[in-house]
Design an enzyme around this catalytic site. Structure first.
Site, short mmCIF file in Angstrom:
data_model
loop_
_atom_site.label_atom_id
_atom_site.label_comp_id
_atom_site.label_asym_id
_atom_site.label_seq_id
_atom_site.Cartn_x
_atom_site.Cartn_y
_atom_site.Cartn_z
N LYS A 70 38.15 45.34 30.81
CA LYS A 70 36.91 45.91 31.35
C LYS A 70 37.28 47.00 32.35
CE LYS A 70 34.12 45.10 34.72
NZ LYS A 70 33.82 46.52 35.01
N GLY B 141 41.45 45.14 42.39
CA GLY B 141 40.19 45.47 43.06
C GLY B 141 40.18 44.87 44.45
N GLU C 241 46.03 42.38 42.23
CA GLU C 241 46.55 43.48 43.07
C GLU C 241 45.34 43.95 43.87
OE1 GLU C 241 47.08 46.69 44.59
OE2 GLU C 241 47.36 47.65 42.63
N CYS D 247 44.93 51.70 47.22
CA CYS D 247 45.03 50.39 47.87
C CYS D 247 46.18 50.36 48.87
CB CYS D 247 45.19 49.30 46.82
SG CYS D 247 46.36 49.73 45.55
N GLU E 218 39.56 47.83 55.50
CA GLU E 218 39.96 48.84 54.51
C GLU E 218 38.79 49.80 54.31
OE1 GLU E 218 40.57 47.59 50.40
OE2 GLU E 218 42.34 48.87 50.34
P1 ADP Z 1 35.82 48.32 44.08
O1 ADP Z 1 35.15 48.13 45.39
O2 ADP Z 1 37.08 49.06 44.12
O3 ADP Z 1 34.89 48.78 43.01
P2 ADP Z 1 35.74 45.71 42.93
O4 ADP Z 1 36.63 44.55 43.21
O5 ADP Z 1 34.29 45.58 43.24
O6 ADP Z 1 36.38 46.90 43.71
O7 ADP Z 1 35.87 46.17 41.42
C1 ADP Z 1 37.05 46.20 40.67
C2 ADP Z 1 36.74 45.77 39.25
O8 ADP Z 1 36.28 44.43 39.28
C3 ADP Z 1 35.65 46.57 38.56
O9 ADP Z 1 35.99 46.72 37.19
C4 ADP Z 1 34.43 45.69 38.73
O10 ADP Z 1 33.43 45.90 37.76
C5 ADP Z 1 35.06 44.31 38.58
N1 ADP Z 1 34.26 43.21 39.15
C6 ADP Z 1 33.39 43.24 40.19
N2 ADP Z 1 32.84 42.03 40.40
C7 ADP Z 1 33.37 41.18 39.47
C8 ADP Z 1 33.21 39.79 39.17
N3 ADP Z 1 32.37 39.01 39.85
N4 ADP Z 1 33.92 39.27 38.15
C9 ADP Z 1 34.79 40.03 37.45
N5 ADP Z 1 34.97 41.34 37.68
C10 ADP Z 1 34.29 41.93 38.68
#
Ligand code: ADP
Length: 493
Positions: free
Chosen positions: A190, A243, A265, A299, A396
């Site tokens: 994804k 993320g 990460e 990051c 951050e």
């Molecule tokens: P950022 O603030 O950098 O967008 P996130 O951690 O929110 O960081 O997002 C990183 C990735 O994780 C994106 O692909 C986002 O769609 C996905 N993501 C966000 N929430 C969830 C969740 N509850 N479960 C799985 N993936 C998620």
């Protein structure tokens, strides 16, 4: 990261070719029929409508990945041929690198010079590095007690769910596909909702390279829906996620019932420590690059710059001079050094922290304002007189906001550098080799750079201590996260 070198031409905004889910080698709309807009952060205009995948689409992708893992041509393929296909994918990306760089710039907003000089070459290099591993994964023979012969086999962990962020969309896909494919796993990826386009194009190139259908599946969509469906799916064996740590906490909870293998990460608040005995110009340039590169959306950004008191004022002056010359604007202009932030949410968060920094009493020496009225551009911002307890020194920010803190001697710097729940990276600038290595040992972070910053290599493991991550990516360590170990014991006659 490689230093950006501009080439003369400015590309135009490329044509978008793939916006649907990629499942079992086919392009299909989301089962719900829903789509979402991906925006150009430089203009705030929509680029394309992208399929909004969810549980049903993830389920189809997991089935395709499972079939490919267990019964398709991938499962029977010689390891060396897997490596050959990965090299072919790298070649196709290289052939299309101009268009892919432009697509990355379009969707993410990063300057074309960075997409050309960093994202594309590092993506290609990562795939080639791991392609070389495909036929070199081997077990051991183990001397055990008794009349037995014991050996281990290294086997693919299975179907892997890979969830990536928007700051280096192609490169993050390569960091995840490289070890997964070399290990013989199959993938449901994804991409981030802000930047799905290059990942979808890479999937098309993977098919063109001959990687069998179902080995790589891509489901664009949102985190709490598409992402969470991947995490919860019982047919997925492992999650690799990049993320925020808060998202990782949710993923850990969602993955608990099926006890998936997890690698994370996550974020950072990396200390960049400049001693008076360093090469000052190199340290200033390194601090500038280490924070402002990629609009501060790294990051491992060196967001806590500790400077020894003796050189503090000189350091700030030199840094302010470079900041003043930084070229911000149209990311398609090859001269541009800084483009827009990726979206409004990030823009608002950064502006909030800039306000907070001013309210907390830090001195805003450069920047602090939006640039223009269209697009998410922010001036390179430099705060001095920052103290350890200010929010801007602890949280951050993920934007072009540098905080410079003062330190007197080596005694307290280690404790202050480690005074964070993050531990992704750190840098030390000094000509004293003993001091440099002593700090490298004492600082709790997964990567330490000495007299350099943001030097990445596909062979060098990367990941975090503490709440900056779990496990490592890149290098052989990164490959191991995609392997199970099976022990076989044979009774000898
Ligand atoms: P950022 O603030 O950098 O967008 P996130 O951690 O929110 O960081 O997002 C990183 C990735 O994780 C994106 O692909 C986002 O769609 C996905 N993501 C966000 N929430 C969830 C969740 N509850 N479960 C799985 N993936 C998620």
């Amino acid at each position: 990261m490689a230093t950006a070198t501009a080439t003369a031409t400015a590309p135009s905004r490329p044509k978008v070719r793939h916006t649907e889910c990629f499942v079992g080698g086919k392009w299909i709309p989301a089962a719900s029929g829903k789509t979402f807009d991906t925006l150009d952060p430089a203009t705030e205009e929509p680029i394309a409508q992208v399929a909004e995948g969810d549980g049903e689409d993830v389920d189809a992708a997991v089935r395709a990945a499972r079939d490919a893992l267990e019964s398709g041509p991938w499962s029977k393929m010689d390891a060396r041929d897997r490596g050959r296909l990965m090299n072919k994918l790298a070649d196709l990306i290289e052939e299309e690198s101009e268009e892919l760089a432009a697509l990355e710039t379009y969707d993410n907003g990063k300057p074309i010079r960075d997409a050309r000089a960093a994202d594309l070459p590092l993506t290609i290099d990562c795939l080639r590095y791991y392609a070389g591993f495909a036929d070199k994964i081997q077990g051991e023979t183990i001397p055990v007690r008794g009349n037995y012969f014991t050996y281990t086999r290294r086997e693919p962990v299975g179907v892997v769910g890979q969830i990536i962020p928007w700051n280096f969309p192609m490169l993050m896909a390569a960091w995840k596909w490289g070890p997964a494919l070399a290990a013989g796993c199959t993938v449901v990826m994804k991409p981030a909702e802000q930047t799905p386009l290059t990942c979808l194009r890479m999937a098309r190139l993977a098919q063109k390279a001959g990687i069998p259908d179902g080995v790589i599946n891509v489901i664009p969509g949102y985190g709490p829906t598409a992402g969470a469906s991947i995490v919860k799916h019982p047919g997925v064996d492992k999650i690799a996620f990049t993320g925020e740590y808060k998202t990782a906490q949710i993923i850990m909870r969602d993955a608990a019932p099926t006890l998936k293998r997890l690698t994370f990460e996550l974020g950072g608040k990396s200390p960049n420590i400049v001693f008076a005995d360093s090469d000052l110009d190199a340290a200033v340039a390194g601090a500038h690059f280490g924070l402002y590169f990629n609009q501060g959306q790294c990051c491992c950004a060196g967001s806590r710059v500790f400077v020894e008191s003796k050189i503090y004022d000189k350091f700030i002056q030199k840094l302010a001079d470079i900041n003043a010359k930084r070229k911000i604007g149209d990311p398609f202009d090859p001269e541009t050094e800084q483009g827009p932030q990726v979206d409004k949410a990030q823009f608002d968060k950064i502006m909030h922290y800039i306000d907070l920094g001013k309210k907390e009493g830090a001195k805003c020496v450069t920047g602090g304002k939006r640039v223009g009225s269209k697009g998410y551009f922010i001036e390179p911002t430099l705060f001095t007189d920052v103290t350890d307890n200010m929010s801007i020194a602890k949280d951050e920010i993920f934007g072009p906001v540098m905080n410079v803190l003062r330190f007197k001697d080596t005694e307290d710097i280690v404790q202050r550098a480690n005074n964070t729940f993050y531990g992704l990276a750190a840098a030390v600038w000094t000509r004293d080799v003993g001091k440099a290595h002593a700090l490298a040992k004492a600082i709790k972070a997964g990567t330490i750079w000495i007299n350099c910053y943001d030097v990445f290599d596909a062979a060098a493991p990367f990941g975090g201590y503490k709440m900056s991550g779990m496990g490592r990516e890149l290098g052989y360590k990164g490959l191991e996260a995609y392997l199970e170990t099976k022990t076989v014991t044979v009774a000898l006659a």
